[in-house]
Design a protein around this motif. Structure first.
Motif, PDB file in Angstrom:
ATOM      1  N   LYS A 163       0.844  -1.189   0.000  1.00 19.38           N
ATOM      2  CA  LYS A 163       0.000   0.000   0.000  1.00 19.38           C
ATOM      3  C   LYS A 163       0.879   1.237   0.000  1.00 19.38           C
ATOM      4  O   LYS A 163       2.081   1.167   0.259  1.00 19.38           O
ATOM      5  CB  LYS A 163      -0.920   0.014   1.222  1.00 19.38           C
ATOM      6  CG  LYS A 163      -0.184   0.112   2.554  1.00 19.38           C
ATOM      7  CD  LYS A 163      -1.164   0.114   3.706  1.00 19.38           C
ATOM      8  CE  LYS A 163      -0.423   0.215   5.042  1.00 19.38           C
ATOM      9  NZ  LYS A 163      -1.359   0.203   6.204  1.00 19.38           N
ATOM     10  N   PRO A 219       1.003   5.537   1.196  1.00 18.87           N
ATOM     11  CA  PRO A 219       0.371   6.584   1.997  1.00 18.87           C
ATOM     12  C   PRO A 219      -0.330   7.604   1.099  1.00 18.87           C
ATOM     13  O   PRO A 219      -0.128   7.620  -0.123  1.00 18.87           O
ATOM     14  CB  PRO A 219       1.542   7.212   2.752  1.00 18.87           C
ATOM     15  CG  PRO A 219       2.718   6.965   1.874  1.00 18.87           C
ATOM     16  CD  PRO A 219       2.475   5.632   1.228  1.00 18.87           C
ATOM     17  N   GLU A 220      -1.139   8.460   1.686  1.00 21.42           N
ATOM     18  CA  GLU A 220      -1.904   9.432   0.912  1.00 21.42           C
ATOM     19  C   GLU A 220      -1.006  10.332   0.068  1.00 21.42           C
ATOM     20  O   GLU A 220      -1.358  10.692  -1.049  1.00 21.42           O
ATOM     21  CB  GLU A 220      -2.757  10.287   1.852  1.00 21.42           C
ATOM     22  CG  GLU A 220      -3.871   9.513   2.532  1.00 21.42           C
ATOM     23  CD  GLU A 220      -4.720  10.396   3.423  1.00 21.42           C
ATOM     24  OE1 GLU A 220      -4.431  11.603   3.497  1.00 21.42           O
ATOM     25  OE2 GLU A 220      -5.654   9.879   4.052  1.00 21.42           O
ATOM     26  N   SER A 221       0.154  10.675   0.606  1.00 24.93           N
ATOM     27  CA  SER A 221       1.045  11.584  -0.120  1.00 24.93           C
ATOM     28  C   SER A 221       1.606  10.965  -1.396  1.00 24.93           C
ATOM     29  O   SER A 221       2.093  11.673  -2.276  1.00 24.93           O
ATOM     30  CB  SER A 221       2.202  12.017   0.781  1.00 24.93           C
ATOM     31  OG  SER A 221       2.936  10.891   1.222  1.00 24.93           O
ATOM     32  N   GLY A 280      -2.488   7.621  -1.889  1.00 21.98           N
ATOM     33  CA  GLY A 280      -3.586   7.103  -1.092  1.00 21.98           C
ATOM     34  C   GLY A 280      -3.270   5.799  -0.431  1.00 21.98           C
ATOM     35  O   GLY A 280      -2.225   5.190  -0.655  1.00 21.98           O
ATOM     36  N   GLU A 281      -4.196   5.349   0.381  1.00 24.81           N
ATOM     37  CA  GLU A 281      -4.015   4.134   1.161  1.00 24.81           C
ATOM     38  C   GLU A 281      -4.440   2.882   0.419  1.00 24.81           C
ATOM     39  O   GLU A 281      -4.676   1.845   1.008  1.00 24.81           O
ATOM     40  CB  GLU A 281      -4.831   4.222   2.471  1.00 24.81           C
ATOM     41  CG  GLU A 281      -4.297   5.240   3.446  1.00 24.81           C
ATOM     42  CD  GLU A 281      -3.056   4.742   4.175  1.00 24.81           C
ATOM     43  OE1 GLU A 281      -2.741   3.554   4.028  1.00 24.81           O
ATOM     44  OE2 GLU A 281      -2.431   5.535   4.864  1.00 24.81           O
ATOM     45  N   SER A 282      -4.601   2.991  -0.906  1.00 22.37           N
ATOM     46  CA  SER A 282      -5.029   1.814  -1.658  1.00 22.37           C
ATOM     47  C   SER A 282      -3.928   0.787  -1.730  1.00 22.37           C
ATOM     48  O   SER A 282      -2.750   1.110  -1.701  1.00 22.37           O
ATOM     49  CB  SER A 282      -5.405   2.220  -3.090  1.00 22.37           C
ATOM     50  OG  SER A 282      -4.304   2.802  -3.731  1.00 22.37           O
TER      51      SER A 282
END
Length: 232
Positions: A68, A70-72, A75-77
């Motif tokens: 996965k 991070p958002e930066s 994202g958390e996908s």
């Protein structure tokens, strides 16, 4: 939350996977992050793995998969990994009628002491304890046993100090197999096996250790790695 160095390393690995399809080497990571030693990279990789952002794949060198981001970084996908969902037994989700719990078959294996993933140690010859392993891990007619790993020479193959490795007894190996090798009938070590003409190369999965090459008559394969157990 990730530190800046952890985030920088994750971004570097992600970009290299997108461009080349393979992760960078530890040397390339060290240069990209301007670190003076690869030990710092090992710590960052371990931190990312513990936080669930990456995973290291066993039995393959330089095998890192991003789970996965991070958002930066988008994202958390999840990336390249879809978990299998197992229904729980919540009060509002009763078990369907006429179903029974699935039994998981397990087997007890002897733990034959410790095996060196580093400098070879004295050959294994006694049972120190027993460990329970899934039956599917030891399928087939061959005998199996377990060993506790000592050292860090196989960390890039996903094998850490303190892990329990499951070994299927075998006197033969293919190039690239991770094996228990008995050297000169005195030392036992866990290494990747390669045949080079009339010689046998025992290769670590850690650039800090040199590949050791012996005449073929000096090395006897005792078994192949088939599984790994890690406790936290």
């Amino acid at each position: 939350m990730l530190t800046k160095k952890q985030l920088d390393l994750l971004e570097f690995i992600h970009k290299r996977l997108q461009v080349d399809g393979v992760p960078p080497s530890f040397d390339e990571m060290k240069v990209a992050l301007d670190l003076r030693s690869k030990s710092g990279i090992h710590r960052l990789i371990t931190a990312l793995e513990e936080r669930g952002f990456i995973r290291r794949l066993a039995h393959r060198a330089r095998a890192i998969e991003i789970v996965k981001l991070p958002e930066s970084l988008g994202g958390e996908s999840t990336v390249g990994f879809q978990p299998r969902i197992i229904e729980g037994d919540r009060p509002d989700a009763p078990r369907p009628a006429n179903t029974e719990p699935v039994a998981v078959h397990a087997m007890e294996l002897p733990v034959m002491g410790r095996i060196a993933a580093g400098v070879p140690i004295e050959a294994i010859s006694h049972v120190s304890s027993h460990v329970s392993v899934p039956g599917a891990m030891v399928s087939g007619t061959s005998e199996h046993y377990a060993l506790e790993v000592k050292g860090d020479s196989m960390i890039e193959a996903g094998i850490n100090d303190g892990d329990i490795v499951v070994i299927r007894e075998s006197a033969a190996a293919d190039n690239g197999d991770i094996v228990v090798a008995l050297v000169e009938d005195q030392e036992a070590t866990l290494k990747r096996f390669f045949r080079r003409g009339n010689a046998i190369a025992l290769e670590a999965a850690n650039p800090a250790y040199e590949t050791r090459v012996f005449p073929e008559e000096k090395v006897r394969v005792q078994g192949r790695l088939v599984g790994l157990i890690r406790t936290y």
